[in-house]
Design a protein around this motif. Sequence first.
Motif, short mmCIF file in Angstrom:
data_model
loop_
_atom_site.label_atom_id
_atom_site.label_comp_id
_atom_site.label_asym_id
_atom_site.label_seq_id
_atom_site.Cartn_x
_atom_site.Cartn_y
_atom_site.Cartn_z
N LYS A 96 0.85 -1.18 0.00
CA LYS A 96 0.00 0.00 0.00
C LYS A 96 0.89 1.23 0.00
N ASN A 97 0.68 2.08 -0.98
CA ASN A 97 1.46 3.32 -1.11
C ASN A 97 2.96 3.06 -1.09
N GLY A 98 3.38 2.00 -1.79
CA GLY A 98 4.80 1.69 -1.90
C GLY A 98 5.40 1.04 -0.66
N MET A 99 4.58 0.71 0.33
CA MET A 99 5.08 0.09 1.56
C MET A 99 4.43 -1.28 1.72
N MET A 100 5.15 -2.18 2.35
CA MET A 100 4.61 -3.49 2.66
C MET A 100 4.12 -3.46 4.11
N MET A 101 2.85 -3.82 4.33
CA MET A 101 2.27 -3.78 5.67
C MET A 101 1.58 -5.10 5.97
N MET A 102 1.59 -5.47 7.25
CA MET A 102 0.89 -6.67 7.68
C MET A 102 -0.55 -6.33 8.02
N ARG A 103 -1.45 -7.26 7.70
CA ARG A 103 -2.86 -7.12 8.02
C ARG A 103 -3.40 -8.48 8.48
N PRO A 104 -4.25 -8.48 9.52
CA PRO A 104 -4.89 -9.74 9.91
C PRO A 104 -5.89 -10.19 8.85
N VAL A 105 -6.06 -11.51 8.74
CA VAL A 105 -7.05 -12.09 7.83
C VAL A 105 -7.92 -13.06 8.63
N GLU A 106 -9.16 -13.24 8.19
CA GLU A 106 -10.07 -14.14 8.88
C GLU A 106 -9.73 -15.60 8.64
N LYS A 107 -9.15 -15.89 7.46
CA LYS A 107 -8.85 -17.28 7.11
C LYS A 107 -7.78 -17.30 6.03
N GLY A 154 6.80 -12.39 4.16
CA GLY A 154 6.33 -11.61 3.02
C GLY A 154 4.99 -12.06 2.49
N GLY A 155 4.38 -13.09 3.09
CA GLY A 155 3.08 -13.60 2.64
C GLY A 155 2.22 -13.93 3.84
N TYR A 156 1.39 -14.96 3.69
CA TYR A 156 0.59 -15.42 4.82
C TYR A 156 1.52 -15.93 5.91
N HIS A 157 1.14 -15.72 7.16
CA HIS A 157 1.90 -16.22 8.30
C HIS A 157 1.03 -16.19 9.55
#
Length: 157
Positions: free
Chosen positions: A81-92, A106-109
């Motif tokens: 997002k906006n040239g930055m890599m950010m972590m976000r929670p996911v439901e599944k 860099g991916g799901y974790h």
Amino acid sequence: MNLKTLFGASMLATASLFAQVHAADADHVKVINPYARAVPPTAAASAAFMVLKNTSDHDTALVGADSDVARVTELHTHIHKNGMMMMRPVEKIDLPAHKATPLQPGGYHIMLINLKHPLKPGDTVHLTLTFKDGSTKQVTAPVKMIHAGMGMKMYHH
């Protein structure tokens, strides 16, 4: 054999057949190379990684995780997002039939938040993975030192 006994035996046979046809999702997900990231003593969070291979004929999903080393355990992904890599929670995390799904830097974790103690190489992390059908799988992951060159690409502007 009375009617009550015959009915009970019939129900037990039906339940047994149903259980064989519809085995728990956890029984069909193979965990490959689990590990957790070693962190400095002052770090409040870490992450766990692995490959989840769904060996069944139907899709499932990882819907939760719990750990003995963190007060909060969440499923996460990275987004750009906006040239930055950010972590976000996911439901599944979807686990398609007959596919391997990597949980990697860099991916799901699996995010380990508010660590109860620092994670250092040689330690182990116990995880409980929860799948879409409510079944669970216990995983023991060794703690490893992970360097930025092992798949983690962070973009800064």
